[in-house]
Design an enzyme around this catalytic site. Structure first.
Site, PDB file in Angstrom:
ATOM      1  N   HIS A 162      -9.964  16.381   3.001  1.00 11.45           N
ATOM      2  CA  HIS A 162      -8.769  16.457   2.158  1.00 11.45           C
ATOM      3  C   HIS A 162      -7.666  15.614   2.770  1.00 11.45           C
ATOM      4  O   HIS A 162      -7.534  15.554   3.992  1.00 11.45           O
ATOM      5  CB  HIS A 162      -8.289  17.906   2.038  1.00 11.45           C
ATOM      6  CG  HIS A 162      -7.399  18.135   0.863  1.00 11.45           C
ATOM      7  ND1 HIS A 162      -6.052  17.856   0.894  1.00 11.45           N
ATOM      8  CD2 HIS A 162      -7.678  18.583  -0.376  1.00 11.45           C
ATOM      9  CE1 HIS A 162      -5.522  18.140  -0.286  1.00 11.45           C
ATOM     10  NE2 HIS A 162      -6.483  18.571  -1.081  1.00 11.45           N
ATOM     11  N   ASP A 181     -13.317  22.346  -3.981  1.00  9.19           N
ATOM     12  CA  ASP A 181     -14.452  21.979  -4.836  1.00  9.19           C
ATOM     13  C   ASP A 181     -15.805  22.348  -4.245  1.00  9.19           C
ATOM     14  O   ASP A 181     -16.831  22.193  -4.903  1.00  9.19           O
ATOM     15  CB  ASP A 181     -14.402  20.468  -5.094  1.00  9.19           C
ATOM     16  CG  ASP A 181     -13.149  20.105  -5.871  1.00  9.19           C
ATOM     17  OD1 ASP A 181     -12.360  19.275  -5.380  1.00  9.19           O
ATOM     18  OD2 ASP A 181     -12.935  20.694  -6.942  1.00  9.19           O
TER      19      ASP A 181
HETATM   20  C1  SDX Z   1      -9.169  17.440  -4.658  1.00  9.76           C
HETATM   21  O1  SDX Z   1      -4.742  15.710  -3.220  1.00  9.76           O
HETATM   22  C2  SDX Z   1      -5.066  16.902  -3.589  1.00  9.76           C
HETATM   23  O2  SDX Z   1      -4.316  17.844  -3.388  1.00  9.76           O
HETATM   24  C3  SDX Z   1      -6.412  17.008  -4.305  1.00  9.76           C
HETATM   25  C4  SDX Z   1      -6.874  18.415  -4.689  1.00  9.76           C
HETATM   26  C5  SDX Z   1      -5.950  19.050  -5.696  1.00  9.76           C
HETATM   27  O3  SDX Z   1      -5.920  20.304  -5.779  1.00  9.76           O
HETATM   28  O4  SDX Z   1      -5.319  18.290  -6.483  1.00  9.76           O
HETATM   29  O5  SDX Z   1      -6.937  19.238  -3.533  1.00  9.76           O
HETATM   30  C6  SDX Z   1      -8.255  18.384  -5.338  1.00  9.76           C
HETATM   31  O6  SDX Z   1      -9.232  16.300  -5.060  1.00  9.76           O
HETATM   32  C7  SDX Z   1      -9.915  17.894  -3.424  1.00  9.76           C
HETATM   33  C8  SDX Z   1     -10.736  16.728  -2.777  1.00  9.76           C
HETATM   34  C9  SDX Z   1     -12.038  16.619  -3.603  1.00  9.76           C
HETATM   35  N1  SDX Z   1     -12.805  15.383  -3.149  1.00  9.76           N
HETATM   36  C10 SDX Z   1     -13.939  15.507  -2.453  1.00  9.76           C
HETATM   37  O7  SDX Z   1     -14.396  16.576  -2.025  1.00  9.76           O
HETATM   38  C11 SDX Z   1     -14.648  14.165  -2.243  1.00  9.76           C
HETATM   39  C12 SDX Z   1     -15.093  14.053  -0.782  1.00  9.76           C
HETATM   40  N2  SDX Z   1     -13.873  13.900   0.054  1.00  9.76           N
HETATM   41  C13 SDX Z   1     -13.447  12.580   0.409  1.00  9.76           C
HETATM   42  O8  SDX Z   1     -13.698  11.600  -0.560  1.00  9.76           O
HETATM   43  C14 SDX Z   1     -12.083  12.566   1.078  1.00  9.76           C
HETATM   44  O9  SDX Z   1     -12.094  13.552   2.019  1.00  9.76           O
HETATM   45  C15 SDX Z   1     -10.826  12.693   0.240  1.00  9.76           C
HETATM   46  C16 SDX Z   1     -10.776  11.697  -0.863  1.00  9.76           C
HETATM   47  C17 SDX Z   1     -10.730  14.065  -0.338  1.00  9.76           C
HETATM   48  C18 SDX Z   1      -9.629  12.462   1.172  1.00  9.76           C
HETATM   49  O10 SDX Z   1      -9.709  11.164   1.580  1.00  9.76           O
HETATM   50  P1  SDX Z   1      -8.582  10.532   2.548  1.00  9.76           P
HETATM   51  O11 SDX Z   1      -7.483  11.483   2.803  1.00  9.76           O
HETATM   52  O12 SDX Z   1      -8.218   9.195   1.991  1.00  9.76           O
HETATM   53  O13 SDX Z   1      -9.316  10.404   3.898  1.00  9.76           O
HETATM   54  P2  SDX Z   1     -10.268   9.237   4.269  1.00  9.76           P
HETATM   55  O14 SDX Z   1     -11.117   8.870   3.082  1.00  9.76           O
HETATM   56  O15 SDX Z   1      -9.456   8.178   4.909  1.00  9.76           O
HETATM   57  O16 SDX Z   1     -11.234   9.937   5.331  1.00  9.76           O
HETATM   58  C19 SDX Z   1     -10.818  10.053   6.671  1.00  9.76           C
HETATM   59  C20 SDX Z   1     -12.097   9.882   7.462  1.00  9.76           C
HETATM   60  C21 SDX Z   1     -12.874   8.631   7.062  1.00  9.76           C
HETATM   61  O17 SDX Z   1     -13.603   8.209   8.199  1.00  9.76           O
HETATM   62  P3  SDX Z   1     -12.962   6.938   9.055  1.00  9.76           P
HETATM   63  O18 SDX Z   1     -12.782   5.785   8.066  1.00  9.76           O
HETATM   64  O19 SDX Z   1     -11.630   7.423   9.588  1.00  9.76           O
HETATM   65  O20 SDX Z   1     -13.972   6.657  10.107  1.00  9.76           O
HETATM   66  O21 SDX Z   1     -12.990  10.987   7.185  1.00  9.76           O
HETATM   67  C22 SDX Z   1     -14.170  10.500   6.562  1.00  9.76           C
HETATM   68  C23 SDX Z   1     -13.882   9.109   6.041  1.00  9.76           C
HETATM   69  O22 SDX Z   1     -15.064   8.326   6.045  1.00  9.76           O
HETATM   70  N3  SDX Z   1     -14.456  11.410   5.471  1.00  9.76           N
HETATM   71  C24 SDX Z   1     -15.648  11.912   5.175  1.00  9.76           C
HETATM   72  C25 SDX Z   1     -15.429  12.756   4.084  1.00  9.76           C
HETATM   73  N4  SDX Z   1     -14.140  12.751   3.739  1.00  9.76           N
HETATM   74  C26 SDX Z   1     -13.533  11.910   4.602  1.00  9.76           C
HETATM   75  N5  SDX Z   1     -16.862  11.723   5.737  1.00  9.76           N
HETATM   76  C27 SDX Z   1     -17.890  12.407   5.163  1.00  9.76           C
HETATM   77  N6  SDX Z   1     -17.759  13.263   4.095  1.00  9.76           N
HETATM   78  C28 SDX Z   1     -16.554  13.449   3.538  1.00  9.76           C
HETATM   79  N7  SDX Z   1     -16.421  14.292   2.505  1.00  9.76           N
END
Ligand code: SDX
Length: 429
Positions: free
Chosen positions: A306, A363
């Protein structure tokens, strides 16, 4: 954390940047005059460090795993209130008195019908159209039917449009579901509460009486409360940006639905359940955790991570508890729950997830409960949109009434070609 003042020096010119503090949470550096005084912009793709507005609706402490709606902890609202009470709280800022709650329920209930010509609107879709595609279209189309509540300068029209949006989302969502399974639409009934009405519109058929299961209704109502609002997430920011141009509220909510659909956002509940189904058994979990950690593999654990929560999403905790309660109450044994519990256990003990502070989000468990309640995965994000409409409309109304509000228009860091002259096609190689 105390931040007194801040400044920036550009070409030997020192510019003071005022610091503003809210009631709780991080302070902000006001850069509104930065470009005017220095000629430079700030740069923050994804708005990871940027506050877009002042808001008094929702507060998240991502490090502590705290979520407050108008100051009330989500745990207390979910356990003790109902969804329309949360909707009232979002819109008006205070919990309703019994009389105010009864009046609000009455007013919302009597806006649940949609213009009957909407029925014909549906006929244009393929039966296998994704329900979110239908919702984007139908909600946007509402502005074609309700001309008497699109003047955003009129407070009464704003309130009617807000009530209509909250009231009609369940009806349109149920119609999208019924259309996808080839069953006739079911009209709302005014003697049912909000969530029971929705369940009946989804699962009743004309051939027999339908009794709403109170366990289903209570569980879904709680899920709606958990999804109601969440600060300036992507879809809420979309609604605010659309609204900042003066677009009517129905069009703004349609824009929010479109943004929520993405698998990185509200589409994650559908993607998370499909991921659990693909993993299939607890024995396969380790292989998928390895894929999620592999930089060369685009696979991510859906329902994990998140932007704000760097601790357990408090909604996920309530969601997990609700999932166990619903499956136990309905005597359902879903192997996917075992997969989810094992996946969570392994991930939370893994250095990669610990170091990146990746925890289950709302989720991760919601899909298992929604599946137990009888919804297909294609309806999961529609249910998220149904609940989030309350937060979207409250945030939209707050923006419209904000005296500092102006059209949102970000700038950029230009990295394209410098100015060059046109070459006639006859001279091109
Ligand atoms: C919702 O914003 C909100 O409030 C949203 C929400 C709401 O109520 O409105 O809470 C609802 O959208 C919840 C999130 C649902 N999405 C998912 O579950 C999809 C999987 N999650 C990721 O796509 C990700 O965690 C996000 C999109 C939710 C957050 O992404 P960020 O904040 O941009 O973080 P990032 O992508 O930069 O990740 C940081 C690191 C990265 O690694 P590095 O590049 O630093 O090496 O963590 C890794 C990412 O690769 N990472 C994951 C991961 N999520 C982040 N690695 C594996 N699995 C994951 N799920």
């Amino acid at each position: 954390m105390s931040v007194s003042a801040s400044s920036i020096t550009v070409d030997d010119k020192r510019v003071e940047l005022p610091v503003k503090s809210g009631s709780i949470g991080p302070s902000v550096v006001d850069i509104g005059k930065l470009h005017g005084q220095t000629g430079i912009f700030t740069f923050d793709p994804g708005f990871t460090s940027t506050a877009s507005c002042e808001s008094a609706i929702t507060y998240i402490d991502g490090d502590k795993g705290v979520l407050l709606y108008r100051g009330y902890p989500i745990e207390q609202l979910a356990e003790q209130g109902d969804f329309l009470e949360t909707a009232y709280l979002m819109l008006f800022g205070e919990l309703p008195t019994p009389a105010q709650k009864a009046d609000f329920d009455y007013r919302v209930t009597r806006h649940t019908m949609v213009h009957d010509q909407m029925n014909r609107f549906f006929q244009g879709f393929r039966r296998d159209a994704h329900p979110m595609a239908i919702m984007v279209a139908c909600v946007g189309a509402l502005s074609a039917f309700y001309h008497d509540s699109t003047d955003i300068s009129d407070e009464n029209q704003r309130m009617i449009a807000s009530l209509r949006m909250i009231a009609k989302m369940p009806t349109l969502a149920a119609m999208a579901y019924k259309y996808s399974i080839g069953q006739p639409f079911v009209y709302p009934k005014n003697d049912l509460d909000y969530t029971s009405n929705f369940l009946r519109m989804c699962f009743a058929v004309p051939c027999e009486e339908f009794q709403v299961n109170p366990t289903y209704a209570r569980a879904l109502d709680k899920i709606f409360i958990l999804h109601a609002d969440h600060e300036q997430n992507a879809s809420t920011s979309t609604v605010r940006l659309a609204g900042s141009s003066g677009a009517n509220p129905f069009a703004c909510i349609a824009a929010g639905i479109a943004c929520l659909w993405g698998p990185a956002h509200g589409g994650a509940n559908e993607a998370a359940l499909k991921m659990l189904m693909e993993i299939g058994t607890p024995d396969n979990v380790a292989k998928y955790v390895a894929k999620a950690k592999d930089k060369n593999d685009p696979f991510r654990l859906m329902g994990f991570g998140h932007r704000v929560y760097k601790n357990y999403d408090p909604r996920a905790r309530i969601m997990q508890k609700t999932t166990h309660e619903v499956l136990k109450e309905l005597n359902i044994k879903d192997d996917l729950l075992e997969v989810a519990v094992q996946l969570e256990k392994i991930a939370l003990e893994d250095e990669y997830f610990i170091e990146k502070k990746l925890y289950p989000n709302i989720d991760f468990y919601s899909g298992i409960t929604l599946k137990a309640l009888g919804f297909p995965t294609s309806m999961f994000t529609v249910l998220f949109a149904l609940a989030r409409t309350t937060g979207w409309i409250a945030q939209w109304a707050e923006m419209i009434q904000d005296p500092a509000q102006k059209i949102g228009r970000p700038r950029q860091l230009y990295v394209g070609p410098e100015q060059r002259d046109y070459v006639n096609i006859a001279q091109r190689g």
